[in-house]
Design a protein around this motif. Sequence first.
Motif, short mmCIF file in Angstrom:
data_model
loop_
_atom_site.label_atom_id
_atom_site.label_comp_id
_atom_site.label_asym_id
_atom_site.label_seq_id
_atom_site.Cartn_x
_atom_site.Cartn_y
_atom_site.Cartn_z
N PRO A 118 0.77 -1.24 0.00
CA PRO A 118 0.00 0.00 0.00
C PRO A 118 0.81 1.30 0.00
N ARG A 119 2.10 1.25 0.27
CA ARG A 119 2.87 2.50 0.33
C ARG A 119 4.01 2.58 -0.68
N ILE A 120 3.95 1.76 -1.74
CA ILE A 120 4.99 1.80 -2.77
C ILE A 120 5.21 3.23 -3.26
N GLN A 121 4.15 3.92 -3.61
CA GLN A 121 4.23 5.24 -4.24
C GLN A 121 4.79 6.31 -3.32
N ASP A 122 4.87 6.04 -2.01
CA ASP A 122 5.31 7.05 -1.04
C ASP A 122 6.75 6.85 -0.59
N LEU A 142 -2.90 2.11 -9.42
CA LEU A 142 -2.60 3.52 -9.73
C LEU A 142 -2.41 3.77 -11.22
N GLN A 143 -2.21 2.69 -11.99
CA GLN A 143 -2.02 2.78 -13.45
C GLN A 143 -0.87 3.73 -13.83
N LYS A 144 0.21 3.64 -13.06
CA LYS A 144 1.43 4.39 -13.35
C LYS A 144 2.59 3.42 -13.30
N THR A 145 3.61 3.67 -14.13
CA THR A 145 4.78 2.80 -14.14
C THR A 145 5.66 3.11 -12.93
N SER A 146 6.59 2.20 -12.67
CA SER A 146 7.56 2.41 -11.58
C SER A 146 8.32 3.71 -11.80
N ALA A 147 8.72 3.97 -13.05
CA ALA A 147 9.46 5.20 -13.36
C ALA A 147 8.60 6.43 -13.08
N GLN A 148 7.33 6.39 -13.46
CA GLN A 148 6.44 7.53 -13.20
C GLN A 148 6.24 7.73 -11.70
N LEU A 149 6.05 6.64 -10.97
CA LEU A 149 5.88 6.75 -9.52
C LEU A 149 7.12 7.34 -8.86
N GLN A 152 7.31 11.04 -9.41
CA GLN A 152 6.27 11.77 -8.67
C GLN A 152 6.33 11.53 -7.16
N CYS A 153 7.30 10.78 -6.69
CA CYS A 153 7.37 10.40 -5.28
C CYS A 153 7.61 11.62 -4.38
N PRO A 154 6.77 11.80 -3.36
CA PRO A 154 6.93 12.94 -2.46
C PRO A 154 8.06 12.77 -1.44
N ASP A 155 8.56 11.55 -1.29
CA ASP A 155 9.61 11.24 -0.31
C ASP A 155 10.94 11.79 -0.81
N ASP A 156 11.59 12.62 0.00
CA ASP A 156 12.87 13.20 -0.41
C ASP A 156 14.04 12.63 0.41
N SER A 157 13.85 11.49 1.05
CA SER A 157 14.94 10.90 1.84
C SER A 157 16.05 10.41 0.91
#
Length: 163
Positions: A118-122, A142-149, A152-157
């Motif tokens: 559930p938290r792949i995209q984050d 989410l119908q987005k590729t890994s590259a797109q996710l 667009q990832c909000p995580d900046d770690s």
Amino acid sequence: MAATGQVFLLLGSNLGDRPQVLASAREAIAAQAGTITGQSGIYETEPWGITDQPSFLNQVLEISTSLLPEDLLRIILNIEHDLGRVRYERWGARVIDIDMLYFGTTVIDSARLTVPHPRIQDRRFVLAPLAEIAPRFTHPLLQKTSAQLLDQCPDDSAVSKIS
């Protein structure tokens, strides 16, 4: 169930001999869970959730397995236990963590298993190694590729490939 392609697992370790722990996890997965058909490099990553702990080494594996998702989960949990995983606190330090990210394009939401995770995209520490080996794999919800996710990832770690 016949063998399925593109089951993705995330390995993580921030205690002990982290490279050796990941190697032992790969060996156990290959012996017990299925054939490893792809693997990312190893990434050093900042801890997520509880940040006052050592940094992690993370790696994504692609496996082909004849197991059902619940059976794969049971084997993963046994591998974690055999490698010394003790669950003290959510997102805490651990010898090994193995997460099932995707089971092909299957969607599961049960008491024991949620796939896709559930938290792949984050999580940049998931998406960087995932996009390395499966940039065009599309998240079934989410119908987005890994590259797109990843883009667009909000995580900046901090996530740095080390090998």
